[in-house]
Enzyme design. Structure first.
Site, PDB file in Angstrom:
ATOM      1  N   THR A 110       0.816  -1.208   0.000  1.00 12.33           N
ATOM      2  CA  THR A 110       0.000   0.000   0.000  1.00 12.33           C
ATOM      3  C   THR A 110       0.855   1.266   0.000  1.00 12.33           C
ATOM      4  OG1 THR A 110      -1.627  -1.223   1.271  1.00 12.33           O
ATOM      5  CG2 THR A 110      -1.828   1.179   1.275  1.00 12.33           C
ATOM      6  N   GLU A 111       0.567   2.158  -0.942  1.00 14.96           N
ATOM      7  CA  GLU A 111       1.225   3.475  -1.028  1.00 14.96           C
ATOM      8  C   GLU A 111       2.745   3.340  -1.134  1.00 14.96           C
ATOM      9  OE1 GLU A 111      -0.646   6.048  -1.350  1.00 14.96           O
ATOM     10  OE2 GLU A 111      -2.587   5.451  -0.535  1.00 14.96           O
ATOM     11  N   LEU A 112       3.188   2.208  -1.702  1.00 16.01           N
ATOM     12  CA  LEU A 112       4.622   1.895  -1.840  1.00 16.01           C
ATOM     13  C   LEU A 112       5.370   1.911  -0.509  1.00 16.01           C
ATOM     14  CD1 LEU A 112       5.814   3.528  -5.200  1.00 16.01           C
ATOM     15  CD2 LEU A 112       4.853   1.266  -4.789  1.00 16.01           C
ATOM     16  N   ILE A 113       4.619   1.668   0.574  1.00 18.62           N
ATOM     17  CA  ILE A 113       5.268   1.591   1.884  1.00 18.62           C
ATOM     18  C   ILE A 113       6.202   0.372   1.900  1.00 18.62           C
ATOM     19  CG2 ILE A 113       4.903   1.155   4.357  1.00 18.62           C
ATOM     20  CD1 ILE A 113       2.237   2.758   4.029  1.00 18.62           C
ATOM     21  N   TRP A 118       5.333   6.609  -0.914  1.00 16.35           N
ATOM     22  CA  TRP A 118       5.407   7.557  -2.036  1.00 16.35           C
ATOM     23  C   TRP A 118       4.599   8.824  -1.742  1.00 16.35           C
ATOM     24  CZ3 TRP A 118       2.597   5.148  -6.968  1.00 16.35           C
ATOM     25  CH2 TRP A 118       1.221   5.034  -6.721  1.00 16.35           C
TER      26      TRP A 118
END
Lengths: 398, 447
Positions: A145-148, A305
């Site tokens: 998720t969200e490039l975490i 991101w």
């Protein structure tokens, strides 16, 4: 040789109703079906349908030379089925070309990795199952998720069967002197790591229509020229990858059709492909093109991101966000133990990261973005409804 | 006897206790045969001549200008609400008067009216003080100016024996009416600026309150607590102060049946989320109780300028989903939340009276009320604790949670008690204030 790796994030959350204390412990739904339907249909018409059509045409035209990757969340696919089935059909058509890669993630676009490993694994498996049943597809690339991302995530993902590559943000403070144009390995050298080239990605996703931006307007020629310049840094014929990662809703929704975003995307592939040393591949193909020893890179702390900070602060900075998410992950095991599938499904819809994003109070430059994407008047309202919803789920236990 | 009464609130609009108190009071006064000409901050210049008991619901209206009255007579309204809309009594008193309609107050003061205020005896200087402190650009001040300017016209057009003005918003109007009509003035203190602000408050409002009380022939305080406050803070002569406690106006069709929302004990704060009401003490109490009884839920019902701070603080204290906010509630939603509650807490820092606890008690909700309140003087079946003593409050709540039978019994006793706190008795006391004020006044002018 430099290959452009396009990955688009396709996601829609289940937005919560304006859920009052007096609604608690009644049979009504937690979610705003009307708003969810209206938003899905609006975005379908402005973005998903026209962009899918455009990209399908380009893929067919270049017959394998133009490729893209999608990560489509479970909540998005569910809502396609509910409110806009033709969108799902058009994605299936794209996947059927064989030139589209699908990426694995958590079904609910959640932050579960940070709070509950078992839940994280469950949600990744649910998403894999969904890709299998809807697209008959088995993903090899993972994005959280969200490039975490942080080192710990790669350990968990490595244990899941099938994943060989992970996507994340090309954060300056981690990269330091290194370039995001190369494929790396995770810290333990077990997985392939691709880093978003945020400058050029955000030129399209955020700045494309910004008249204050000195480079406005962004033309295809200008953009291809910038890409061409990147190849000057190529050494010893080491292949480079330009990772352009962005929300799919960039096309037609964040950047409206009037801005010329569709024309830009229509002409970009042909101009890129005119250059002999430029091409397109998808994330899972990158290891085959990495004709060098991939260096390992360590992310001790989580990155993402989002916003200037590229950390977790968009979702987990203030007390409201922390209290909300901690309460949720305390409740989740109790709901699982209780065994009511319906309750569990609702709780999982509340794991979607967007709920915490709406509670963000960083009202500087980035706050505007948060505000634009929030269905509520204020972070406080978002928090109130969310906490009420958690009280509702808890009351329905027993 | 006929009374000219000035008040800023009256149902259908209720923003705080004032509107409900006036409603109950006027209805019982009418029962006693006292007629009331009611003046509200309406858009149109009208008065409401109330004679029969049920006039408090019908609100018959008469225009001061005959032309307008003729026009008004020709219109047939489908219902009371439509008629009130025409006059400009909407559900929000803020919209009674449109800002653009407001006459230039200062301009008026400086021209024709000047001589009116020019008498320089000590008593009239109070009137001057009130009028010249009513200066400012705030919407509320300007609306009070407009309301005040009407008083002279109203007082000369109507016939009455006595003037009754509620709270500072109506003092200047009441004072002008007294000056114009030479009838005695009773001012009624429901709250002072010290209560409302929780601190020093607005200097202009203090001066208006002081001038109003000094100018009046009699001062009614809603509690001993308030009487003390106006004696110590405003140095008002205790001989002119009469205490008349507010009473409880039962809603028609009230049934006290519990309708739980939560399985666990439910503890309620109901009121404006402002410094005066002590919501931060409620939060401190919640934090303490939840450590021992995590199964209960604390509900904050209402809105106010401290809402955001309280919400953020509750998140900071990690009270999970145990400390909930309802936002604004309408009448029927207030009933729902009362029916769902076990314990009501009034942690007010300063509460001249406090109608809300009576209402909670009428629903059988066991009440814990601040000692710094007027209501604590009239009820016995409630826990009375200093607002700052959060440990005691927390202990009391834990005790009630651990002894549900006692909690229920206390709630039931409180319910019975409240139903006997009647406006008829309060109105009888007010009638006595009226007659003694009148006879003293008549004596004084015959001398």
């Amino acid at each position: 040789m430099l290959n452009i790796v396009f990955y688009f994030q396709v996601h829609q959350p289940y937005r919560l109703k304006h859920f009052n204390v007096l609604d608690i412990n009644k049979s009504s739904s937690l979610f705003d079906d009307n708003a969810n339907k209206a938003i899905m249909q609006k975005v379908a018409n402005k973005c998903y349908l026209p962009t899918n059509r455009l990209l399908l045409d380009i893929i067919k035209k270049f017959d394998g030379k133009f490729k893209i990757a999608y990560s489509i969340t479970g909540t998005a696919i569910e809502q396609f089925k509910l409110y806009s089935p033709e969108v799902l059909e058009s994605f299936k058509e794209l996947v059927a070309t064989g030139h589209v890669e699908l990426i694995g993630e958590t079904y609910y676009h959640s932050l579960s990795f940070l709070y509950d490993h078992n839940e994280f694994l469950d949600q990744v498996q649910m998403h894999k199952d969904l890709l299998k049943s809807e697209f008959n597809y088995v993903p090899e690339t993972f994005r959280n998720t969200e490039l975490i991302y942080q080192d710990r995530l790669s350990d968990i993902v490595y244990e899941i069967e099938g994943f060989k590559t992970i996507l994340t943000e090309g954060v300056d403070r981690i990269l330091d002197w290194r370039s995001p144009l190369y494929a790396y390995k995770n810290y333990s050298k077990s997985l392939n790591l691709l880093l978003k080239y945020y400058k050029l990605s955000d030129d399209i996703a955020f700045r494309f229509s910004n008249r204050e931006w000195p480079e406005f307007p962004l033309t295809v020629d200008k953009f291809v020229n910038w890409i061409d310049h990147l190849t000057l840094s190529e050494k010893e014929n080491h292949n480079q990858f330009l990772n352009l990662f962005m929300d799919y809703e960039t096309f037609g929704e964040h950047q409206w059709a009037e801005t010329g975003i569709f024309d830009f995307m229509k002409h970009l592939p042909q101009e890129v492909l005119k250059m002999k040393h430029l091409g397109f591949i998808t994330p899972k193909e990158t290891p085959d093109f990495a004709n060098y020893q991939q260096e390992s890179i360590s992310f001790p702390e989580p990155v993402s991101w989002a916003d200037e900070e590229r950390d977790l602060s968009a979702w987990l900075e203030n007390d409201m966000q922390k209290n909300a998410i901690e309460t949720l992950y305390e409740l989740l095991p109790r709901i699982k133990q209780h065994g009511d599938e319906n309750l569990l499904e609702q709780a999982r819809k509340l794991t979607t990261s967007d709920h915490f994003y709406y509670m963000c109070t960083k009202y500087f430059q980035d706050g505007d973005v948060h505000k634009y994407f929030s269905p509520y008047d204020s972070p406080d309202q978002a928090y109130i409804y969310y906490i009420n919803a958690l009280a509702d789920l808890e009351e329905k236990l027993n | 006897m006929k009374v000219l009464m000035f008040t800023w609130e009256f149902p259908p609009f209720i923003s705080g206790g004032l509107g409900m108190a006036c409603y109950g009071m006027v209805r019982s006064l009418l029962k006693l045969g006292i007629k009331v000409d009611l003046i509200l901050p309406t858009k149109e210049m009208v008065y409401f001549p109330l004679v029969e008991e049920d006039d408090v619901d019908k609100l018959p209206a008469v225009f001061l200008e005959t032309d307008k009255q003729k026009e008004f007579d020709t219109i047939s309204f489908a219902n009371i609400k439509e008629r009130l809309d025409y006059i400009g009594v909407t559900t929000h008193p803020e919209s009674y008067v449109k800002m653009k309609d407001i006459t230039r107050y200062l301009h008026v003061l400086e021209s024709e009216e000047t001589t009116f205020f020019k008498t320089k005896d000590a008593h009239d200087r109070m009137l001057e003080d009130a009028i010249f402190n009513l200066i400012g650009d705030e919407d509320l001040i300007r609306k009070v100016q407009e309301y005040t300017l009407r008083a002279q016209k109203i007082a000369s057009a109507l016939h009455f024996d006595l003037i009754h003005a509620h709270d500072w918003l109506c003092y200047p109007a009441g004072m002008i009416a007294r000056k114009t009509s030479k009838k005695p003035l009773v001012v009624h203190i429901h709250a002072t600026e010290f209560d409302r602000s929780g601190g020093p408050g607005d200097e202009r409002i203090h001066k208006i309150e002081y001038a109003g009380m000094m100018y009046a022939d009699r001062v009614i305080a809603v509690s001993q607590y308030t009487a003390q406050m106006i004696m110590s803070r405003y140095r008002i002569d205790s001989g002119r102060i009469k205490i008349v406690h507010n009473a409880f106006t039962a809603q028609p069709g009230l049934n006290g049946y519990k309708q739980r929302i939560f399985k666990g004990p439910t503890i309620l704060f109901l009121g404006r989320i402002t410094l005066q009401k002590g919501p931060d003490y409620f939060l401190d109490v919640a934090e303490r109780v939840l450590k021992i009884h995590p199964e209960c839920r604390f509900i904050v019902a209402g809105t106010g300028d401290m809402g955001r701070r309280l919400l953020r603080k509750s998140a900071e204290l990690k009270l999970k989903n145990k400390f909930l906010f309802t936002g604004f509630l309408n009448r029927s939603q207030v009933e729902q939340i009362l029916k769902a509650s076990d314990i009501y807490v009034l942690p007010s820092v300063s509460e001249p009276f406090g109608i809300a606890p009576l209402e909670a008690m009428a629903y059988g909700v066991t009440s814990i009320i601040s000692k710094q309140s007027g209501v604590s003087e009239v009820v016995n079946h409630a826990f009375k604790i200093d607002f700052w003593d959060v440990d005691r409050m927390a202990e009391t709540i834990c005790y009630l949670i651990e002894n549900p039978d006692i909690c229920l019994k206390m709630g039931q006793d409180g319910k019975n008690e409240v139903n006997n706190i009647l406006w008829d008795e309060a109105a009888e006391k007010i009638r006595k204030v009226y007659t003694s004020t009148l006879s003293e006044y008549l004596e004084s002018i015959s001398l």
